[in-house]
Design a protein around this motif. Sequence first.
Motif, PDB file in Angstrom:
ATOM      1  N   PHE B  87       0.820  -1.215   0.000  1.00  0.00           N
ATOM      2  CA  PHE B  87       0.000   0.000   0.000  1.00  0.00           C
ATOM      3  C   PHE B  87       0.855   1.266   0.000  1.00  0.00           C
ATOM      4  O   PHE B  87       1.985   1.269   0.492  1.00  0.00           O
ATOM      5  CB  PHE B  87      -0.890   0.035   1.242  1.00  0.00           C
ATOM      6  CG  PHE B  87      -1.876  -1.100   1.326  1.00  0.00           C
ATOM      7  CD1 PHE B  87      -3.138  -0.991   0.755  1.00  0.00           C
ATOM      8  CD2 PHE B  87      -1.534  -2.277   1.981  1.00  0.00           C
ATOM      9  CE1 PHE B  87      -4.038  -2.032   0.834  1.00  0.00           C
ATOM     10  CE2 PHE B  87      -2.441  -3.321   2.069  1.00  0.00           C
ATOM     11  CZ  PHE B  87      -3.691  -3.213   1.490  1.00  0.00           C
ATOM     12  N   ASN B  91       0.555   0.723   5.797  1.00  0.00           N
ATOM     13  CA  ASN B  91      -0.406  -0.021   6.615  1.00  0.00           C
ATOM     14  C   ASN B  91       0.249  -1.142   7.407  1.00  0.00           C
ATOM     15  O   ASN B  91      -0.317  -2.227   7.536  1.00  0.00           O
ATOM     16  CB  ASN B  91      -1.544  -0.578   5.752  1.00  0.00           C
ATOM     17  CG  ASN B  91      -2.390   0.513   5.132  1.00  0.00           C
ATOM     18  OD1 ASN B  91      -2.336   1.663   5.566  1.00  0.00           O
ATOM     19  ND2 ASN B  91      -3.158   0.171   4.122  1.00  0.00           N
ATOM     20  N   LEU B  92       1.407  -0.866   7.959  1.00  0.00           N
ATOM     21  CA  LEU B  92       2.000  -1.838   8.871  1.00  0.00           C
ATOM     22  C   LEU B  92       1.164  -1.878  10.145  1.00  0.00           C
ATOM     23  O   LEU B  92       0.464  -0.920  10.447  1.00  0.00           O
ATOM     24  CB  LEU B  92       3.445  -1.448   9.206  1.00  0.00           C
ATOM     25  CG  LEU B  92       4.444  -1.582   8.062  1.00  0.00           C
ATOM     26  CD1 LEU B  92       5.829  -1.164   8.528  1.00  0.00           C
ATOM     27  CD2 LEU B  92       4.482  -2.998   7.512  1.00  0.00           C
ATOM     28  N   PHE B  93       1.270  -2.990  10.882  1.00  0.00           N
ATOM     29  CA  PHE B  93       0.525  -3.111  12.130  1.00  0.00           C
ATOM     30  C   PHE B  93       1.352  -2.471  13.245  1.00  0.00           C
ATOM     31  O   PHE B  93       2.380  -3.023  13.646  1.00  0.00           O
ATOM     32  CB  PHE B  93       0.232  -4.583  12.428  1.00  0.00           C
ATOM     33  CG  PHE B  93      -0.421  -5.303  11.272  1.00  0.00           C
ATOM     34  CD1 PHE B  93      -1.516  -4.741  10.617  1.00  0.00           C
ATOM     35  CD2 PHE B  93       0.059  -6.523  10.831  1.00  0.00           C
ATOM     36  CE1 PHE B  93      -2.123  -5.397   9.544  1.00  0.00           C
ATOM     37  CE2 PHE B  93      -0.543  -7.185   9.759  1.00  0.00           C
ATOM     38  CZ  PHE B  93      -1.634  -6.623   9.112  1.00  0.00           C
ATOM     39  N   PRO B  94       0.925  -1.313  13.757  1.00  0.00           N
ATOM     40  CA  PRO B  94       1.792  -0.544  14.658  1.00  0.00           C
ATOM     41  C   PRO B  94       2.015  -1.196  16.008  1.00  0.00           C
ATOM     42  O   PRO B  94       2.981  -0.891  16.695  1.00  0.00           O
ATOM     43  CB  PRO B  94       1.043   0.785  14.825  1.00  0.00           C
ATOM     44  CG  PRO B  94      -0.371   0.475  14.502  1.00  0.00           C
ATOM     45  CD  PRO B  94      -0.348  -0.634  13.494  1.00  0.00           C
ATOM     46  N   HIS B  95       1.113  -2.109  16.399  1.00  0.00           N
ATOM     47  CA  HIS B  95       1.229  -2.743  17.714  1.00  0.00           C
ATOM     48  C   HIS B  95       2.111  -3.988  17.672  1.00  0.00           C
ATOM     49  O   HIS B  95       2.336  -4.614  18.700  1.00  0.00           O
ATOM     50  CB  HIS B  95      -0.156  -3.115  18.237  1.00  0.00           C
ATOM     51  CG  HIS B  95      -0.890  -4.079  17.349  1.00  0.00           C
ATOM     52  ND1 HIS B  95      -1.205  -3.782  16.035  1.00  0.00           N
ATOM     53  CD2 HIS B  95      -1.336  -5.327  17.566  1.00  0.00           C
ATOM     54  CE1 HIS B  95      -1.833  -4.816  15.509  1.00  0.00           C
ATOM     55  NE2 HIS B  95      -1.926  -5.775  16.408  1.00  0.00           N
ATOM     56  N   LEU B 104       2.870 -12.742  11.030  1.00  0.00           N
ATOM     57  CA  LEU B 104       1.442 -12.914  11.358  1.00  0.00           C
ATOM     58  C   LEU B 104       0.727 -13.777  10.310  1.00  0.00           C
ATOM     59  O   LEU B 104      -0.007 -14.703  10.653  1.00  0.00           O
ATOM     60  CB  LEU B 104       0.760 -11.545  11.481  1.00  0.00           C
ATOM     61  CG  LEU B 104      -0.716 -11.573  11.894  1.00  0.00           C
ATOM     62  CD1 LEU B 104      -0.878 -12.149  13.288  1.00  0.00           C
ATOM     63  CD2 LEU B 104      -1.331 -10.177  11.831  1.00  0.00           C
ATOM     64  N   GLY B 105       0.946 -13.449   9.052  1.00  0.00           N
ATOM     65  CA  GLY B 105       0.300 -14.208   7.974  1.00  0.00           C
ATOM     66  C   GLY B 105       0.711 -15.678   7.977  1.00  0.00           C
ATOM     67  O   GLY B 105      -0.153 -16.563   8.048  1.00  0.00           O
ATOM     68  N   TYR B 135      13.232  -6.481  15.745  1.00  0.00           N
ATOM     69  CA  TYR B 135      12.525  -6.248  17.010  1.00  0.00           C
ATOM     70  C   TYR B 135      12.150  -4.787  17.211  1.00  0.00           C
ATOM     71  O   TYR B 135      11.721  -4.402  18.290  1.00  0.00           O
ATOM     72  CB  TYR B 135      13.358  -6.800  18.172  1.00  0.00           C
ATOM     73  CG  TYR B 135      13.571  -8.282  18.041  1.00  0.00           C
ATOM     74  CD1 TYR B 135      12.492  -9.167  18.184  1.00  0.00           C
ATOM     75  CD2 TYR B 135      14.816  -8.819  17.707  1.00  0.00           C
ATOM     76  CE1 TYR B 135      12.644 -10.532  18.027  1.00  0.00           C
ATOM     77  CE2 TYR B 135      14.987 -10.189  17.550  1.00  0.00           C
ATOM     78  CZ  TYR B 135      13.896 -11.035  17.707  1.00  0.00           C
ATOM     79  OH  TYR B 135      14.046 -12.394  17.539  1.00  0.00           O
ATOM     80  N   TYR B 137       9.708  -1.450  16.319  1.00  0.00           N
ATOM     81  CA  TYR B 137       8.296  -1.253  15.994  1.00  0.00           C
ATOM     82  C   TYR B 137       8.208  -0.301  14.814  1.00  0.00           C
ATOM     83  O   TYR B 137       9.108   0.513  14.600  1.00  0.00           O
ATOM     84  CB  TYR B 137       7.545  -0.714  17.219  1.00  0.00           C
ATOM     85  CG  TYR B 137       7.252  -1.840  18.188  1.00  0.00           C
ATOM     86  CD1 TYR B 137       6.048  -2.538  18.127  1.00  0.00           C
ATOM     87  CD2 TYR B 137       8.213  -2.249  19.104  1.00  0.00           C
ATOM     88  CE1 TYR B 137       5.796  -3.599  18.964  1.00  0.00           C
ATOM     89  CE2 TYR B 137       7.970  -3.315  19.955  1.00  0.00           C
ATOM     90  CZ  TYR B 137       6.759  -3.986  19.887  1.00  0.00           C
ATOM     91  OH  TYR B 137       6.520  -5.039  20.705  1.00  0.00           O
ATOM     92  N   ALA B 139       6.792   2.416  14.274  1.00  0.00           N
ATOM     93  CA  ALA B 139       6.961   3.844  14.551  1.00  0.00           C
ATOM     94  C   ALA B 139       8.435   4.247  14.655  1.00  0.00           C
ATOM     95  O   ALA B 139       8.760   5.423  14.584  1.00  0.00           O
ATOM     96  CB  ALA B 139       6.228   4.217  15.845  1.00  0.00           C
ATOM     97  N   ARG B 153       6.367  -8.303   4.233  1.00  0.00           N
ATOM     98  CA  ARG B 153       5.102  -8.878   4.705  1.00  0.00           C
ATOM     99  C   ARG B 153       4.313  -9.481   3.544  1.00  0.00           C
ATOM    100  O   ARG B 153       3.753 -10.566   3.653  1.00  0.00           O
ATOM    101  CB  ARG B 153       4.269  -7.801   5.405  1.00  0.00           C
ATOM    102  CG  ARG B 153       2.931  -8.308   5.926  1.00  0.00           C
ATOM    103  CD  ARG B 153       2.173  -7.253   6.695  1.00  0.00           C
ATOM    104  NE  ARG B 153       1.753  -6.146   5.840  1.00  0.00           N
ATOM    105  CZ  ARG B 153       1.114  -5.067   6.273  1.00  0.00           C
ATOM    106  NH1 ARG B 153       0.835  -4.938   7.552  1.00  0.00           N
ATOM    107  NH2 ARG B 153       0.771  -4.112   5.444  1.00  0.00           N
TER     108      ARG B 153
END
Lengths: 223, 251
Positions: B87, B91-95, B104-105, B135, B137, B139, B153
Motif C-alpha cells: 500500500f 499499513n503496517l501493524f503498529p502494535h 502474522l500471515g 525487534y 516497531y 513507529a 510482509r
Amino acid sequence: MAFEFEYHVMWETVPLLMNGMGLTLYITIIGLLAGFMLGVAMGLFKVSKYSWLRAVSSVYVEIIRGTPLIVQVMFLYFGVPMAMGTRISPITAGIIAIAVNSGAYIAEIVRGAVQSIDVGQTEAGRSIGLTRMQTMIYVIWPQAFRRMIPPLGNQFIISLKDTSLLVVIGVGELTRQGQEIISTTFRAFEIWLTVALLYLLMTFTLARLLRMLEKKLMKKGVV
Amino acid sequence: MVRPMIEIKNLRKNFGELEVIKGVSLTVNQGEVVVLIGASGSGKSTLLRCITRLEDIHSGEIIVDGHNVHSPDADINYIRTEAGMVFQNFNLFPHLSVLENVTLGPIKVRNIPRSEAEHLGFRLLEKVGLGDRAYHYPAQLSGGQKQRVSIARALSLSPKVILFDEPTSALDPELVGEVLAVMRRLAEEGMTMVVVTHEMGFARDVADRVIFLEKGVICEEGASKEFFQNPRHPRLREFLGRLLNDHAFSA
C-alpha cells in the motif's frame, strides 16, 4: 446549639461501613465484568456486516441510554418479577442493572474505538489472507483496546458511583449503610463525609489501576 | 510457455454515479512486470484494488491464477495469499514488531509453527535489508524502511504476484531509491508484479509493459522502451510532458 465537628465519629464509623463498601465493590466488579462482556458483544454487533445485529445493538443502546438508571433499577426489581411471577434478590437486581446499564455505554466506547482504527489496517490484514474474524482479533482489537482504556476508566468510575442508586431497592451497599448509621447516630456531616471519602478512595484507586494498565500496554512509539 | 497470472475481462466499476473504470481488459503473464500510469482519478489504483477484491466491481471478470476473484464462491482469503498487496501508506501493524508484522500471515493463515515462521521472517527481512530491525516497531522506522517491511510482509505468504499501489508516493524523495531497489531485485528474480506508480525511471527500466490509463480506459499500452520513446496518444504525450517538467527522468 453550635455545630461541633466530631472528628472521632469518622474513625469510629469506618469499620461499620466496611460491609457496605465491600458490597459496593462486589456489585461494581461483577456488574462491570458482565457489562464489559455485554458491551464488547454489542459494540462489535454495531460494526458487524449483518444489519440485524447492528439493529439489535442500536435498540439496546438507545433504550438504556435514553432512560434513567433509577427507573431501570425499579423496573428490574419491582416490575419484571411481577410480570414473571418470581422474585430476585436486591443484590442480583443491582448487579444486572449495573451490567445492562454500563454495557450500553461500553458498547459505544467499543464501537468508537474500533471505528477509529484506520481502514488501511483492515485492508492490510485481509490482504495477507486473514479472515474478517482474524483481522479483528489480531489487528484491530489490540489497537482499539488501547484506545478504549481512558473512556472505559471513565465508565467504570461512573458505574461504581451509580451503585449508590441501589439504595432505592434496599441494597445494603455503602450509601445505604451510611444512611442507616446516621439514622441512629444523627451525625450526618461526619458520616456523609466519611462515605464520600470512601467512594473517593475507591474511584481514585480504580483510576490509578487503569492508568497503570494503559502504561503497560503502551509500547514504544505506539499511540 | 506463457501462463496468464491475472486476466481482467471488460471490467467496469463505479462509485455511485461515477464510473471510474469503463471496460478495461488486461492480461498479466507470469513473470511479467506491468506498470500502470495515469493522472490521479484515472482509475489505476481502483483497478489494482479490484484485483484482490478490496473493491467490488460492477461487471466484468477478474481471474487470478485461475480463480474467479469476484464470484460469490471464490475463496477470497486464499486468493489474497496468491496476490500480495503493498500500500501507499504501508499499513503496517503498529502494535506488532517488524518481525511480528512479517510472521502474522504465515502463523495465522498458513498455520506454520512460530519458530519456522520467524526463520522465514528473518530471511525476508534480510532480503529487504532490514534483518537488524526485526525487534523494532513500525513507529521507529523511516518511511522507506516501513515500505520495505511491508514488501517483506507481502512476500511472507509466497504470493504468485504482488500488486504495488503507489509504493513510493508517501515517501520523502531521498527514501524512494531504497524501495525501488528492492522492487527491482524482485523483478529480476522473476516475480510477477503490477505497479501503480509515478516513477517513470522505474517504469522505463524495470517494466516489461507500461499501460496508460485515462478516465477509466486503457489509452495506450506497449513494451516500455517504445512506450516512452514513441508515445502516440496526445493525452499520453501531454501526461509525460507534464511529469518531465515536474521531475525530469530519474532512475
